[in-house]
Scaffold this motif. Structure first.
Motif, mmCIF file in Angstrom:
data_model
loop_
_atom_site.group_PDB
_atom_site.id
_atom_site.type_symbol
_atom_site.label_atom_id
_atom_site.label_comp_id
_atom_site.label_asym_id
_atom_site.label_seq_id
_atom_site.Cartn_x
_atom_site.Cartn_y
_atom_site.Cartn_z
ATOM 1 N N MET A 102 -28.628 9.235 8.796
ATOM 2 C CA MET A 102 -29.526 10.349 8.517
ATOM 3 C C MET A 102 -28.745 11.462 7.816
ATOM 4 N N PRO A 103 -29.168 11.906 6.622
ATOM 5 C CA PRO A 103 -28.432 12.962 5.913
ATOM 6 C C PRO A 103 -28.388 14.257 6.721
ATOM 7 N N TYR A 104 -27.335 15.009 6.493
ATOM 8 C CA TYR A 104 -27.195 16.304 7.145
ATOM 9 C C TYR A 104 -28.264 17.288 6.672
ATOM 10 N N THR A 105 -28.560 18.239 7.525
ATOM 11 C CA THR A 105 -29.448 19.348 7.177
ATOM 12 C C THR A 105 -28.722 20.667 7.435
ATOM 13 N N ALA A 106 -29.405 21.758 7.100
ATOM 14 C CA ALA A 106 -28.817 23.078 7.321
ATOM 15 C C ALA A 106 -28.446 23.314 8.773
ATOM 16 N N ASP A 107 -29.205 22.728 9.684
ATOM 17 C CA ASP A 107 -28.963 22.965 11.110
ATOM 18 C C ASP A 107 -27.750 22.226 11.647
ATOM 19 N N ASN A 108 -27.472 21.033 11.087
ATOM 20 C CA ASN A 108 -26.416 20.229 11.707
ATOM 21 C C ASN A 108 -25.236 19.909 10.780
ATOM 22 N N TRP A 109 -25.248 20.469 9.581
ATOM 23 C CA TRP A 109 -24.120 20.202 8.684
ATOM 24 C C TRP A 109 -22.845 20.790 9.289
ATOM 25 N N PRO A 110 -21.782 19.989 9.406
ATOM 26 C CA PRO A 110 -20.546 20.513 10.003
ATOM 27 C C PRO A 110 -19.852 21.507 9.073
ATOM 28 N N ILE A 111 -19.742 22.740 9.547
ATOM 29 C CA ILE A 111 -19.084 23.818 8.800
ATOM 30 C C ILE A 111 -17.983 24.394 9.675
ATOM 31 N N THR A 112 -16.802 24.536 9.095
ATOM 32 C CA THR A 112 -15.666 25.052 9.854
ATOM 33 C C THR A 112 -15.248 26.425 9.339
ATOM 34 N N ALA A 113 -14.593 27.172 10.203
ATOM 35 C CA ALA A 113 -13.957 28.428 9.815
ATOM 36 C C ALA A 113 -12.530 28.133 9.395
#
Length: 322
Positions: A1-12
């Motif tokens: 399932m492609p990522y969405t805005a809610d679950n896309w992994p974003i790091t600091a």
């Protein structure tokens, strides 16, 4: 399932955190309470994940016991550690290349022990004394890879292949960060290098921010995105305001939030999705309260740029995705 805005992994990114603690100890030797204080700041800034930038902590130089302590501390702070960015340890450094190669192997082993998914390496080398004197180090030229030297190019391919195979054995992706005046300094050269390496777990970290900040003529950012995104598997995102007066040979750039700089990340992500990008995103910013600006960048991506639902058309990448 492609990522969405809610679950896309974003790091600091942890660019703003010093490599020594208040007592002057290297962060690798600091108490776990120091690590916890940084992870708490990252969490309070709105992040669920951090990129272990090795200007802060060097996982490849931690003992097994200390790696376990680092992971436990991150877990206690509710911070995920999906990625490591190892910088300025070029495997073709004329003096330190072999040592840097060994360090890179140790970093891969540490990444696997921490449960990371991707490690980003580069070919940029240590800042020169002149660069260290500047407000912005990129305003002065630093190391340059020998572009016409096929022997050095082949050495880069050989050593990065070695690292890529090791990464694959550990279940990791490896990404190569774009950086000026290296074999990863232009779109064509970065793509050629990845093609010569020839491993589907080795891709490009299209950190075009590293290129548009230069105080000299640059490759158009849109062309760089279009050429490199088919091979992208991890992504440092940052932006710069840029001004040019070509007639006067005048170029200037300064750090800016993602939505305010030269690069249109709306267009960049359109290109990324069309080329199958599903990699971890690392938000960076130099200067000022960089962590807060990175947090603003994360909100911008989630609220305005990344797809709201998973029913979008996703293209096909030429490298493995996370």
């Amino acid at each position: 399932m492609p990522y969405t805005a809610d679950n896309w992994p974003i790091t600091a990114a942890l660019l703003q955190f010093s490599g020594v603690d208040a007592q002057g100890r290297a962060v690798n030797d600091a108490d776990a309470s120091h690590w916890r204080s940084v992870f708490d700041e990252v969490r309070e800034a709105g992040f669920a994940n951090a990129d272990l930038f090795d200007g802060w902590v060097k996982p490849g130089d931690l003992s097994t016991q200390r790696l376990e302590e680092l992971l436990r501390t991150a877990n206690e702070a509710s911070i995920g550690l999906p990625s490591i960015s190892a910088i300025r340890r070029s495997v073709i450094d004329a003096e330190h290349g072999e040592d840097n190669l060994a360090y890179s192997h140790r970093t891969l082993e540490a990444a696997a022990a921490l449960g990371c998914r991707v490690v980003s390496f580069g070919l940029h080398q240590a800042l020169t004394p002149e660069q260290q004197k500047q407000l912005w180090f990129w305003t002065v030229e630093g190391h340059k890879d020998p572009m016409a030297n096929r022997e050095t190019w082949n050495l880069a391919v050989k050593r990065l292949q070695e690292l890529g195979r090791h990464a694959d054995e550990l279940g990791l992706l490896m990404s190569l960060e774009m950086y000026e005046d290296t074999y990863l300094g232009t779109a064509d050269s970065a793509v050629a290098l990845v093609k010569d390496i020839g491993l589907d777990n080795v891709g490009i970290n299209p950190d075009v921010g590293n290129l548009i900040r230069l105080h000299r003529p640059i490759e158009p950012w849109l062309e760089v995105m279009e050429k490199t995104m088919p091979y992208a598997n991890y992504w440092h995102v940052k932006n710069y305001i840029r001004d040019e007066d070509v007639a006067r040979d005048y170029y200037v750039a300064m750090p800016a939030p993602l939505e305010s700089g030269l690069i249109s990340y709306r267009k960049a992500f359109e290109i990324a999705l069309a080329n199958g990008f599903q990699g971890i995103i690392c938000t960076e910013h130099y200067g000022g309260d960089g962590l807060s600006v990175s947090s603003t960048n994360q909100r911008y991506l989630r609220e305005k740029i990344l797809p709201r639902t998973s029913d979008y058309t996703l293209g096909t990448s030429r490298v493995r995705q996370g």
